[in-house]
Design an enzyme around this catalytic site. Structure first.
Site, mmCIF file in Angstrom:
data_model
loop_
_atom_site.group_PDB
_atom_site.id
_atom_site.type_symbol
_atom_site.label_atom_id
_atom_site.label_comp_id
_atom_site.label_asym_id
_atom_site.label_seq_id
_atom_site.Cartn_x
_atom_site.Cartn_y
_atom_site.Cartn_z
ATOM 1 N N HIS A 1 -34.603 -97.987 1.077
ATOM 2 C CA HIS A 1 -33.405 -97.197 1.398
ATOM 3 C C HIS A 1 -33.589 -96.267 2.585
ATOM 4 O O HIS A 1 -32.728 -95.436 2.838
ATOM 5 C CB HIS A 1 -32.985 -96.340 0.207
ATOM 6 C CG HIS A 1 -32.581 -97.119 -1.001
ATOM 7 N ND1 HIS A 1 -31.276 -97.470 -1.257
ATOM 8 C CD2 HIS A 1 -33.304 -97.617 -2.018
ATOM 9 C CE1 HIS A 1 -31.217 -98.143 -2.395
ATOM 10 N NE2 HIS A 1 -32.444 -98.251 -2.875
ATOM 11 N N LYS B 1 -21.629 -85.004 1.764
ATOM 12 C CA LYS B 1 -22.886 -85.739 1.581
ATOM 13 C C LYS B 1 -24.009 -84.723 1.568
ATOM 14 O O LYS B 1 -23.772 -83.541 1.845
ATOM 15 C CB LYS B 1 -23.091 -86.739 2.721
ATOM 16 C CG LYS B 1 -22.898 -86.112 4.128
ATOM 17 C CD LYS B 1 -23.019 -87.130 5.249
ATOM 18 C CE LYS B 1 -21.762 -87.917 5.503
ATOM 19 N NZ LYS B 1 -21.942 -89.354 5.323
ATOM 20 N N ARG B 2 -25.239 -85.156 1.233
ATOM 21 C CA ARG B 2 -26.358 -84.230 1.327
ATOM 22 C C ARG B 2 -26.424 -83.613 2.722
ATOM 23 O O ARG B 2 -26.055 -84.244 3.708
ATOM 24 C CB ARG B 2 -27.672 -84.967 1.010
ATOM 25 C CG ARG B 2 -27.839 -85.299 -0.460
ATOM 26 C CD ARG B 2 -27.894 -84.054 -1.328
ATOM 27 N NE ARG B 2 -29.144 -83.346 -1.109
ATOM 28 C CZ ARG B 2 -30.171 -83.373 -1.944
ATOM 29 N NH1 ARG B 2 -30.097 -84.049 -3.078
ATOM 30 N NH2 ARG B 2 -31.265 -82.708 -1.688
ATOM 31 N N LYS C 1 -27.876 -86.363 9.351
ATOM 32 C CA LYS C 1 -26.463 -86.613 9.042
ATOM 33 C C LYS C 1 -25.532 -85.798 9.954
ATOM 34 O O LYS C 1 -24.342 -86.048 10.021
ATOM 35 C CB LYS C 1 -26.168 -86.309 7.578
ATOM 36 C CG LYS C 1 -26.913 -87.249 6.606
ATOM 37 C CD LYS C 1 -26.578 -86.932 5.161
ATOM 38 C CE LYS C 1 -27.419 -87.703 4.149
ATOM 39 N NZ LYS C 1 -26.959 -89.103 3.954
ATOM 40 N N THR D 1 -22.640 -94.814 1.497
ATOM 41 C CA THR D 1 -21.692 -95.425 0.575
ATOM 42 C C THR D 1 -20.433 -94.561 0.483
ATOM 43 O O THR D 1 -19.361 -95.059 0.149
ATOM 44 C CB THR D 1 -22.302 -95.601 -0.831
ATOM 45 O OG1 THR D 1 -22.991 -94.396 -1.192
ATOM 46 C CG2 THR D 1 -23.271 -96.751 -0.869
ATOM 47 N N LYS E 1 -16.265 -95.403 0.172
ATOM 48 C CA LYS E 1 -15.331 -94.763 -0.762
ATOM 49 C C LYS E 1 -14.147 -94.172 -0.006
ATOM 50 O O LYS E 1 -12.981 -94.323 -0.411
ATOM 51 C CB LYS E 1 -16.042 -93.638 -1.540
ATOM 52 C CG LYS E 1 -17.096 -94.151 -2.505
ATOM 53 C CD LYS E 1 -18.122 -93.088 -2.909
ATOM 54 C CE LYS E 1 -19.368 -93.782 -3.469
ATOM 55 N NZ LYS E 1 -20.527 -92.894 -3.632
HETATM 56 C C1 26Q Z 1 -39.292 -88.748 -2.681
HETATM 57 C C2 26Q Z 1 -40.497 -88.143 -2.971
HETATM 58 C C3 26Q Z 1 -40.545 -86.925 -3.632
HETATM 59 C C4 26Q Z 1 -39.364 -86.341 -4.032
HETATM 60 C C5 26Q Z 1 -38.166 -86.942 -3.764
HETATM 61 C C6 26Q Z 1 -38.127 -88.137 -3.070
HETATM 62 C C7 26Q Z 1 -36.832 -88.765 -2.763
HETATM 63 C C8 26Q Z 1 -35.734 -88.614 -3.596
HETATM 64 C C9 26Q Z 1 -34.537 -89.173 -3.296
HETATM 65 C C10 26Q Z 1 -36.661 -89.573 -1.635
HETATM 66 C C11 26Q Z 1 -35.440 -90.148 -1.342
HETATM 67 C C12 26Q Z 1 -34.356 -89.950 -2.184
HETATM 68 C C13 26Q Z 1 -33.027 -90.499 -1.936
HETATM 69 C C14 26Q Z 1 -32.708 -91.292 -0.936
HETATM 70 C C15 26Q Z 1 -31.351 -91.771 -0.736
HETATM 71 O O1 26Q Z 1 -30.421 -91.380 -1.419
HETATM 72 N N1 26Q Z 1 -31.136 -92.661 0.241
HETATM 73 C C16 26Q Z 1 -29.810 -93.183 0.520
HETATM 74 O O2 26Q Z 1 -29.649 -94.389 -0.206
HETATM 75 C C17 26Q Z 1 -28.320 -94.868 -0.121
HETATM 76 C C18 26Q Z 1 -28.200 -96.085 -0.991
HETATM 77 O O3 26Q Z 1 -28.864 -97.170 -0.405
HETATM 78 C C19 26Q Z 1 -27.943 -95.160 1.320
HETATM 79 O O4 26Q Z 1 -26.585 -95.492 1.367
HETATM 80 C C20 26Q Z 1 -28.209 -93.942 2.213
HETATM 81 O O5 26Q Z 1 -28.010 -94.288 3.564
HETATM 82 C C21 26Q Z 1 -29.620 -93.436 2.000
HETATM 83 O O6 26Q Z 1 -29.840 -92.240 2.728
#
Ligand code: 26Q
Length: 835
Positions: free
Chosen positions: A362, A553-554, A559, A661, A665
């Site tokens: 991702h 979004k975050r 972004k 995503t 929406k």
């Molecule tokens: C990793 C290590 C330690 C703590 C947290 C994390 C961590 C947690 C969440 C790393 C990444 C995430 C989340 C990533 C994420 O949401 N990515 C998004 O995924 C979506 C679904 O595929 C995409 O549409 C987005 O583009 C992408 O940013």
């Protein structure tokens, strides 16, 4: 007739019977009388009554998967951002009207109790929400599936804004109990940590003697598919210490010490990491990863062995999908289970592992590619570290045979990153251990092949495939935008509810003045509803006739909320200078959380507030510009904002947003996109007419070129007096009189390296916004464009996405209905679409 038999017979429910069931639950489960019950208690009672209607069918679907020997999908994800479930469940069961009617004579409205349900925020953002959409789509398509994750006591933090700054508070979704789940205390696999390994380092069975053991207790939540046809199971694990306390210590009077070990163990499922792209790197995170991965694999292996007796058939009967690298340790764990516990020879174990596992990537951000120090894995999971070494040795041997003398290649594809501190590359581990690796949009997939997995792609050509993300239309259209659905149904009939492709019948209506009027009216009512929330929460009054321009979004630098905010200041300056310049009246809506330790992101939130304070009361801007930051963005907030949006901001630095995503929406709900050619926005642009989307800015390739040249932001600033003035105002402290230096560093980084190309893209963004202004001045043309967005989004249904996983990755059959969509030609090969 009982409710259940009535359901089975397909007849409409007798509201009186449903009412009786709800009141019974209120009395005997909740322990409340009707006249004293709160909304929350009514919610609990209703949810319990609805759950009862789910159980038989849930068990029937699970049973039929067994009986037919169908392949099972196991979706391993550290996040499931499911939000509220009441409406999902009753809508998919077709019971919405019945439940409303049942509640009415009790003086209770569905809307009120719906709001009393806590929003389950067991995820950070896109990746977690995707997992939730997938669970619903698999249920709807009849794909037998379990989702495996962690039942966090506390999900993503609650965001509170004080004085413009974000503060994080613990979220407590379980405080009043969870009416949907079934606790299964008897399903409690043991998870080991630490200790030592008995046996040699060769690829023979070893005995791991863990230093400590934690139990993973299962909690099951049924996920109802569309029309209740079939269901999937979300099985979340909660950590439990085998011994509740050290009795001896307790009796000695050491009350805290007696509980210490338990607290440490149960910390594993206490709280979700607010990561989103930046690995926290804590030991607890690794413990979480192994905890739920091991529990999941033990569970699925047990189930498989019970039916098939051996592990050789695992790849035929089981598909294990890794949602990013968070469960990547599954590769080593499945090898351990095969080799150590079931005496499967190494090569056969490897065939089983690779054949069963697939991995979804991702992100391309280097800082988000997970790696763990070898020393940490050695200490926490000593046997897994050995297995990783053994996998790596074989892998590198093969690489050396095929590419003799290419040491650089061997180093780059090695599972171990050799540096001052040696680390295990979890992306590499997941890649090597999988038969299929997928990106989440077309652009992201091609960048995966060209960048992070370039060398692994040479070693294992063809393993990388692209499957563009999707969203479940049940939640993101049918439930969240009832007004629009009623209108669509009146125009083209109800077919779109079962087959999103039918939305294409709206194309000719885009030019129909009457339909345009109705469509615009729906949008206006949705904007009014959002406006009421904005007023109630923030005391800001917004005009429902103004353009709702949303970025939700975050909060992350890539972004580029900052780009939007800089444009806001420039716009305010321009309006003041030329009040009748043809500006579209706008409300800029922002919402999103910043990772707690991400200072720059928190500063951007503060800037949004500073700009709001400066502009919202300015008489020169009245009716033309407002800035709003809605706190505590979550799934429920999205369900309110998305249907009300006119303009969807998808403005990430090209090449950095894997898919997105929210973009889908918003477009589905008739918002026009202003965006860069990034992630799935590229594919949205391929599906809507050119004049209904505002694309701008550097392409991913141009971004890469510029980065290589490294000129930074200053040339773009020198060339844009508009931007220069904005930055000077920020540097002077015009927007932060209480702390004039607040934005100095921020601006300095734009003048300097500008890694996210904010300055470089500013003028192109400004011009795109003015194109949006121009279209807004022609309401019929705008509404036509909005309709064509809704009409062309069918392909982004997560049913299509799941159908692609089923055929490309899992090798399982899916109903024709979904296959038809997956097989659709890429748009470039199709003739012109609507408009
Ligand atoms: C990793 C290590 C330690 C703590 C947290 C994390 C961590 C947690 C969440 C790393 C990444 C995430 C989340 C990533 C994420 O949401 N990515 C998004 O995924 C979506 C679904 O595929 C995409 O549409 C987005 O583009 C992408 O940013």
């Amino acid at each position: 007739m009982t409710i259940e038999t009535q359901m089975r017979s397909g007849k409409r429910h007798d509201p009186a019977m449903l009412r009786e069931a709800i009141v019974r639950k209120l009395t005997y489960d909740v322990g409340r009388s009707q006249n004293a019950a709160s909304d929350r208690e009514w919610f609990m009672a209703t949810a319990r009554a609805v759950r009862e209607l789910i159980v038989d069918r849930w068990m029937a679907t699970t049973r039929s998967a067994y009986e037919t020997g169908a392949k099972q999908v196991y979706y391993l994800s550290l996040e499931f951002l499911i939000g509220r479930l009441l409406r999902d469940n009753i809508d998919n069961l077709g019971l919405t009207e019945e439940v409303s009617d049942a509640l009415a004579p009790l003086g209770v409205t569905l809307e009120r109790i719906r709001m009393a349900e806590p929003d389950a925020a067991l995820g950070n953002g896109g990746l977690g929400r995707l997992a939730a959409c997938f669970m619903e789509s698999m249920a709807s398509l009849g794909v037998p599936a379990f989702g495996y994750g962690i039942r966090y006591d506390h999900g993503l933090f609650r965001q509170v804004i004080a004085n413009g700054w974000q503060h994080e508070y613990p979220e407590d979704w379980l405080a009043f109990g969870n009416p949907w789940e079934f606790a299964k205390p008897e399903i409690a696999p043991e998870i080991g940590f630490g200790g030592w390994v008995e046996g040699s380092l060769a690829d023979e069975p070893c005995v791991w003697r863990p230093g400590e053991m934690v139990q993973a207790v299962a909690y099951d939540t049924p996920v109802v598919g569309w029309r209740g046809r079939s269901m999937t199971t979300l099985r979340l694990w909660s950590a439990r210490a085998p011994d509740p306390l050290k009795l001896e210590a307790f009796n000695r009077g050491d009350h805290v010490g007696a509980l210490a070990e338990r607290v440490r163990m149960e910390a594993i499922s206490k709280v979700l990491y607010p990561g989103d792209e930046t690995p926290a790197g804590q030991e607890l995170r690794l413990r979480q990863q192994y905890f739920f991965t091991s529990a999941a694999l033990q569970d699925l292996v047990r189930r498989h062995l019970r039916v098939y007796g051996g592990l050789g058939s695992l790849p035929d009967k089981v598909a294990i999908q890794l949602n990013d690298t968070h469960p990547a340790i599954a590769v080593a764990e499945l090898m351990r289970i095969c080799v150590d516990l079931h005496r499967v020879p190494w090569d056969e174990a490897w065939r089983i592992t690779q054949g069963s596992i697939a991995y979804t990537n991702h992100t391309l951000l280097p800082e988000a590619l997970e790696s763990w120090p070898v020393g940490l894995i050695e200490r926490l999971l000593p046997r897994h570290m050995q297995i990783i070494y053994l996998i790596n040795a074989r892998h590198l041997q093969q690489v050396r045979e095929r590419f003799p003398g290419d040491d650089a290649l061997a180093a780059s594809v090695s599972l171990i990153h050799e540096n001052d501190e040696r680390r295990v590359r979890m992306g590499h581990l997941a890649f090597i251990g999988s038969h299929c690796v997928n990106g989440v949009s077309a652009l992201h997939t091609s960048l995966l092949r060209r960048t992070v997995f370039h060398d692994l792609d040479r070693v294992a050509p063809g393993r990388i495939v692209g499957i563009t993300n999707g969203i479940t239309f049940r939640r993101w259209l049918h439930q969240s935008n009832r007004r629009l659905c009623a209108l669509i149904e009146s125009a083209i009939g109800p077919k779109f509810r079962d087959d999103p492709q039918a939305l294409e019948q709206l194309r000719p209506l885009a030019d129909d003045a009457a339909f345009q009027g109705d469509f615009a009216q729906v949008k206006r009512l949705n904007k009014q509803a959002l406006g009421e929330t904005i007023r109630a929460e923030l005391g800001i009054v917004v005009d429902p006739a103004a353009m709702m321009d949303v970025q939700i979004k975050r909060i992350h630098e890539y972004k580029r909320q900052l780009l939007n905010l800089l444009e806001t200041i420039a716009l305010a300056d321009a309006i003041r200078a030329a009040p009748s310049g043809g500006w579209a009246p706008r409300v800029k809506v922002f919402a999103g959380k910043a990772a707690a330790s991400y200072h720059r992101a928190k500063l951007i939130i503060r800037l949004a507030h500073d700009i709001g304070s400066a502009l919202n009361d300015d008489p020169a801007l009245q009716g033309l510009l407002k800035v709003v930051f809605l706190p505590n963005y979550n799934v429920s907030a999205a369900e309110l904002i998305v249907p009300a949006a006119d303009l969807s901001e998808q403005i990430s630095t090209a090449g950095m947003e894997a898919s997105g995503t929210g973009n889908m929406k918003l477009a589905l709900n008739g918002a026009l996109t202003i965006g860069t050619r990034d992630g799935a926005t590229v594919e949205i642009a391929e599906r809507v007419p050119k004049d209904t989307i505002f694309l701008f800015g550097l392409t991913a390739e141009e971004v890469a070129e510029r980065k290589a040249r490294g000129s930074g932001g200053w040339p773009a600033i020198a060339a844009s007096p508009r931007l220069a003035a904005v930055l000077e105002a920020l540097e002077r402290g015009d927007y932060s009189p209480d702390d004039p230096d607040r934005y100095r560093d921020l601006v300095a980084s734009l003048r300097g390296p500008d890694p996210f190309m904010v300055a470089s893209d500013f003028e192109a963004y400004w011009a795109a916004q003015r194109r949006a202004d121009r279209l807004w001045r022609d309401p019929a043309a705008w509404t036509r464009a909005a309709i064509l967005n809704t009409a062309n989004m069918a392909w982004f249904s997560s049913d299509r996405t799941i159908a692609e996983y089923a055929t490309k990755v899992w090798n399982i059959p899916v109903p024709r209905r979904a296959l038809g969509q997956a097989a659709e030609l890429p748009p470039s090969q199709e003739s012109q679409r609507g408009g």
